[in-house]
Scaffold this motif. Structure first.
Motif, mmCIF file in Angstrom:
data_model
loop_
_atom_site.group_PDB
_atom_site.id
_atom_site.type_symbol
_atom_site.label_atom_id
_atom_site.label_comp_id
_atom_site.label_asym_id
_atom_site.label_seq_id
_atom_site.Cartn_x
_atom_site.Cartn_y
_atom_site.Cartn_z
ATOM 1 N N SER A 133 9.942 -15.781 -31.283
ATOM 2 C CA SER A 133 9.814 -14.695 -30.813
ATOM 3 C C SER A 133 10.774 -14.391 -29.589
ATOM 4 O O SER A 133 11.328 -13.246 -29.290
ATOM 5 N N ALA A 134 10.990 -15.321 -28.825
ATOM 6 C CA ALA A 134 12.117 -14.944 -27.831
ATOM 7 C C ALA A 134 13.407 -14.677 -28.243
ATOM 8 O O ALA A 134 14.257 -14.044 -27.735
ATOM 9 N N PHE A 135 13.827 -15.261 -29.603
ATOM 10 C CA PHE A 135 15.106 -14.836 -30.184
ATOM 11 C C PHE A 135 14.919 -13.806 -31.186
ATOM 12 O O PHE A 135 15.802 -13.647 -32.042
ATOM 13 N N ARG A 136 13.784 -13.062 -31.244
ATOM 14 C CA ARG A 136 13.260 -12.063 -31.978
ATOM 15 C C ARG A 136 13.564 -12.454 -33.516
ATOM 16 O O ARG A 136 13.817 -11.605 -34.415
ATOM 17 N N ILE A 137 13.477 -13.462 -33.748
ATOM 18 C CA ILE A 137 13.313 -13.998 -35.243
ATOM 19 C C ILE A 137 12.096 -13.274 -35.870
ATOM 20 O O ILE A 137 12.010 -13.113 -37.156
ATOM 21 N N VAL A 138 11.213 -13.692 -35.081
ATOM 22 C CA VAL A 138 9.837 -12.929 -35.553
ATOM 23 C C VAL A 138 9.151 -12.058 -34.698
ATOM 24 O O VAL A 138 9.607 -12.239 -33.322
ATOM 25 N N ASP A 139 8.404 -11.092 -34.993
ATOM 26 C CA ASP A 139 7.552 -10.139 -34.168
ATOM 27 C C ASP A 139 6.245 -10.536 -34.333
ATOM 28 O O ASP A 139 5.659 -10.908 -35.399
ATOM 29 N N SER A 140 5.791 -10.806 -33.063
ATOM 30 C CA SER A 140 4.128 -11.148 -32.830
ATOM 31 C C SER A 140 3.250 -10.428 -32.230
ATOM 32 O O SER A 140 3.959 -9.474 -31.190
ATOM 33 N N THR A 141 2.173 -9.998 -32.756
ATOM 34 C CA THR A 141 1.289 -9.247 -31.940
ATOM 35 C C THR A 141 0.130 -9.873 -31.413
ATOM 36 O O THR A 141 -0.401 -10.641 -32.333
ATOM 37 N N ASP A 142 -0.084 -9.837 -30.202
ATOM 38 C CA ASP A 142 -1.258 -10.507 -29.766
ATOM 39 C C ASP A 142 -2.637 -9.819 -30.151
ATOM 40 O O ASP A 142 -2.810 -8.748 -30.491
ATOM 41 N N ILE A 143 -3.481 -10.746 -30.611
ATOM 42 C CA ILE A 143 -5.044 -10.379 -30.987
ATOM 43 C C ILE A 143 -5.983 -11.046 -30.311
ATOM 44 O O ILE A 143 -5.687 -12.253 -30.258
ATOM 45 N N THR A 144 -6.663 -10.615 -29.421
ATOM 46 C CA THR A 144 -7.437 -11.043 -28.406
ATOM 47 C C THR A 144 -8.990 -10.667 -28.636
ATOM 48 O O THR A 144 -9.309 -9.860 -29.210
ATOM 49 N N LYS A 145 -9.788 -11.916 -28.476
ATOM 50 C CA LYS A 145 -11.152 -11.796 -28.752
ATOM 51 C C LYS A 145 -11.964 -12.537 -27.503
ATOM 52 O O LYS A 145 -11.610 -13.754 -27.369
ATOM 53 N N GLU A 146 -12.880 -12.012 -27.052
ATOM 54 C CA GLU A 146 -13.734 -12.529 -25.837
ATOM 55 C C GLU A 146 -14.965 -13.067 -26.802
ATOM 56 O O GLU A 146 -15.768 -12.372 -27.288
ATOM 57 N N THR A 147 -15.459 -14.139 -26.562
ATOM 58 C CA THR A 147 -16.561 -14.668 -27.239
ATOM 59 C C THR A 147 -17.272 -15.758 -26.141
ATOM 60 O O THR A 147 -16.758 -16.290 -25.286
ATOM 61 N N TRP A 148 -18.735 -15.471 -26.553
ATOM 62 C CA TRP A 148 -19.521 -16.554 -25.760
ATOM 63 C C TRP A 148 -19.536 -18.044 -26.146
ATOM 64 O O TRP A 148 -19.678 -18.270 -27.519
ATOM 65 N N VAL A 149 -19.127 -19.076 -25.421
ATOM 66 C CA VAL A 149 -19.272 -20.288 -26.095
ATOM 67 C C VAL A 149 -20.203 -21.248 -25.092
ATOM 68 O O VAL A 149 -20.600 -21.015 -24.151
ATOM 69 N N LEU A 150 -20.539 -22.216 -25.857
ATOM 70 C CA LEU A 150 -21.633 -23.057 -25.135
ATOM 71 C C LEU A 150 -21.003 -23.922 -24.046
ATOM 72 O O LEU A 150 -19.954 -24.526 -24.160
ATOM 73 N N THR A 151 -21.602 -24.227 -22.893
ATOM 74 C CA THR A 151 -21.390 -25.259 -21.881
ATOM 75 C C THR A 151 -21.596 -26.639 -22.424
ATOM 76 O O THR A 151 -22.431 -26.697 -23.669
ATOM 77 N N GLU A 152 -21.145 -27.689 -21.618
ATOM 78 C CA GLU A 152 -21.312 -29.002 -22.197
ATOM 79 C C GLU A 152 -23.055 -29.498 -22.363
ATOM 80 O O GLU A 152 -23.559 -29.891 -23.045
ATOM 81 N N GLU A 153 -23.607 -28.631 -21.318
ATOM 82 C CA GLU A 153 -25.006 -28.954 -21.116
ATOM 83 C C GLU A 153 -25.568 -28.348 -22.518
ATOM 84 O O GLU A 153 -26.749 -28.963 -22.843
ATOM 85 N N ALA A 154 -25.400 -27.142 -22.819
ATOM 86 C CA ALA A 154 -25.676 -26.307 -23.892
ATOM 87 C C ALA A 154 -25.458 -27.220 -25.214
ATOM 88 O O ALA A 154 -26.504 -26.985 -26.293
ATOM 89 N N LYS A 155 -24.277 -27.746 -25.234
ATOM 90 C CA LYS A 155 -24.101 -28.389 -26.591
ATOM 91 C C LYS A 155 -24.977 -29.653 -26.746
ATOM 92 O O LYS A 155 -25.474 -29.748 -28.040
ATOM 93 N N GLY A 156 -25.224 -30.182 -25.614
ATOM 94 C CA GLY A 156 -26.352 -31.068 -25.810
ATOM 95 C C GLY A 156 -27.717 -31.043 -26.290
ATOM 96 O O GLY A 156 -28.620 -31.411 -27.098
ATOM 97 N N TYR A 157 -28.264 -29.694 -26.085
ATOM 98 C CA TYR A 157 -29.449 -29.036 -26.079
ATOM 99 C C TYR A 157 -29.198 -28.619 -27.665
ATOM 100 O O TYR A 157 -30.496 -28.726 -28.420
ATOM 101 N N ALA A 158 -28.145 -27.986 -28.057
ATOM 102 C CA ALA A 158 -28.058 -27.681 -29.334
ATOM 103 C C ALA A 158 -28.450 -28.795 -30.420
ATOM 104 O O ALA A 158 -28.890 -28.580 -31.563
#
Length: 527
Positions: A133-158
């Motif tokens: 992208s820095a050399f404009r060989i490809v054009d990139s478009t950012d795709i963002t998504k916010e998600t809820w993820v488990l903490t280490e404690e929660a992974k143990g409970y799962a």
């Protein structure tokens, strides 16, 4: 900073007319860089000649002076690819596969899926995308998504079940004492006991509050089901999210991936240019550890920093000072509690491309601390830095930083604000805002914003603060000596001053050479 009358300086690296900063110096109208070196800093200390500030290189013996006396007229080659030494050997294969795919299919809708199809991590593909992208060989478009993820404690409970379900399962038909349950469940006992009691799953033997009895035969472990659904990417009600947040079992994570298509300079195979990173080669110790930045800080992750593979480490560090830095990180000192973790020398020995010019300032302050008696000083630098960032209209993975600092007794935040207002006013930027910020090595800290008339928004142009005692005192600087410091990019203020709305039009391989040819040669300090 008052310019030295004894010598003239031009903003370029000695003996390296191919430096991008050299090209930027020629390309820009001369008043800007003239002002950059003529800003008056309000302080009692006498200025230090800029020739004393040198860029850190792989070995101290080969340090190259940051500034030279004149600009040598030459036609510089394009800048080398940034990641050539930091990427793994498979990067060339990933790049070849990506370019072949784009040549035939025309696009990549989802970089995550494409990385999986190649059998590589998304981080490996992302590194290639940024470089292309820095050399404009490809054009990139950012795709963002916010998600809820488990903490280490929660992974143990799962995996094992909620603490309340574990507690009920641990109680035999005849009941169990609290001590037995504590031994079985460990850390999960207290949370499980409270939750099970609230749900009326447990009770006590009459007259004996130590014997815990089951009040239900079976329980439906809704918490475990909810955590598994989140773990599998399924939707859950907002009320469940609120409950899990209250129990601190989930945290929000921002994911970034890309859609790709051919860029305006697309080629099936790009030429590999020679790379020389000698003057940017720097130790992690000066870039992070000496700045009181903990070794688990996100900035030290490969997603933010370019680490070298050859040579990957260095053993040449000041041993006595290193021990003091280790002590301040692990257990504190000088009124600080430190971070309370096991500081590792091998992390400090890693080699990287410096992420900020503060790494140079650190070495200069350490040198100053060893000069007796202490004398107030000012330091100033312009040099190249590297960040593993997505390239867009206002961000580059390789850019220049301007840094200034003043070291003296009794300096305050008011002094810093006054210096910043004078500094930016001299550059023609009077619309400033300051925002409280966090830096591991400064307290207080402030981000600096200036209004960009072209973009019609406030743009961050710099960072500032007062260096922490945890950084200064282990160096050997006297008690009561404060250091105010600020840093900014060369490119962003230039964009604001000259109405440039894309940083890649100012710096990089696609700079308009007509702009360079038609702009005055920058000769600073010559009359």
């Amino acid at each position: 900073m008052t310019s030295s009358a004894s010598s003239s300086h031009a903003v370029t690296r000695a003996g390296t007319p191919s430096s991008p900063l050299y090209r930027a110096c020629i390309a820009l109208p001369h008043p800007l860089l003239s002002e950059l070196l003529r800003v008056e800093l309000s302080a009692a200390a006498a200025p230090t000649p800029m020739s004393q500030l040198t860029a850190c290189s792989a070995e101290p013996k080969t340090q190259t002076p940051l500034l030279c006396h004149r600009i040598v007229s030459a036609s510089p080659p394009p800048p080398p690819p940034l990641c050539a030494m930091a990427e793994k050997s498979s990067a060339a294969d990933v790049e070849a596969s990506l370019l072949t795919h784009l040549n035939s299919a025309g696009e990549v809708p989802d970089s995550r899926s494409y990385a999986s199809s190649l059998g590589v991590s998304h981080a490996e593909l992302e590194s290639v995308i940024k470089s292309l992208s820095a050399f404009r060989i490809v054009d990139s478009t950012d795709i963002t998504k916010e998600t809820w993820v488990l903490t280490e404690e929660a992974k143990g409970y799962a995996a094992k079940g909620s603490p309340e379900a574990q507690l009920v399962a641990a109680i035999p038909p005849e009941g169990a004492t609290k001590d037995v349950l504590k031994e079985k469940l460990g850390d999960a006992y207290s949370v499980g006991f409270q939750a099970a009691a609230k749900s009326k799953w447990i009770g006590f033997e009459k007259g004996n509050k130590e014997l815990v009895l089951r009040k239900v035969e079976n329980v439906k472990d809704e918490l475990q089901e909810q955590l598994k659904r989140l773990q599998n990417g399924e939707a859950v009600p907002d009320k469940v999210i609120d409950d899990l947040k209250k129990r601190k079992l989930i945290t929000k994570e921002k994911s970034i991936w890309y859609s790709l298509k051919k860029g305006p300079e697309f080629v099936l195979k790009r030429k590999t240019l020679a790379t020389d990173v000698t003057t940017e080669h720097l130790r992690s110790f000066w870039n992070f550890d000496a700045l009181f930045q903990p070794q688990q800080h996100p900035a030290r992750d490969s997603h933010d920093t370019f680490f070298l593979t050859a040579p990957a480490t260095t053993k040449d560090l000041p041993e006595e000072y290193l021990e003091k830095v280790k002590q301040i990180h692990q257990s504190g000192g000088h009124g600080s509690k430190g971070y309370g973790y096991d500081w590792k020398r091998d992390e400090a020995e890693k080699n990287l491309l410096r992420t900020h010019t503060t790494a140079v300032s650190t070495r200069m302050l350490y040198k100053l601390a060893n000069e007796k008696p202490f004398a107030p000083k000012k330091y100033y630098s312009i040099d190249r830095v590297f960040r593993n960032e997505a390239v867009d209209r206002t961000h580059l993975a390789e850019f220049h930083q301007i840094e200034g600092l003043i070291c003296d007794y009794g300096l305050t935040l008011g002094d810093l604000i006054g210096v910043l207002e004078d500094f930016f006013a001299s550059l023609g930027m009077s619309k400033l805002r300051f925002k409280p910020a966090y830096n591991p090595y400064t307290e207080p800290s402030m981000e600096i914003f200036s209004y960009h008339e072209g973009l019609k928004k406030w743009v961050e142009v710099g960072n500032s603060g007062m260096f922490r005692p945890e950084m200064l005192l282990p160096m050997g600087l006297p008690e009561g000596v404060n250091v105010i410091a600020w840093g900014l990019s060369l490119e962003r203020p230039t964009m604001i001053l000259y109405g440039i709305d894309n940083i890649r039009d100012l710096f990089g391989p696609k700079v308009d050479f007509n702009l360079i040819k038609n702009s005055p040669l920058c000769r600073l300090g010559l009359h």
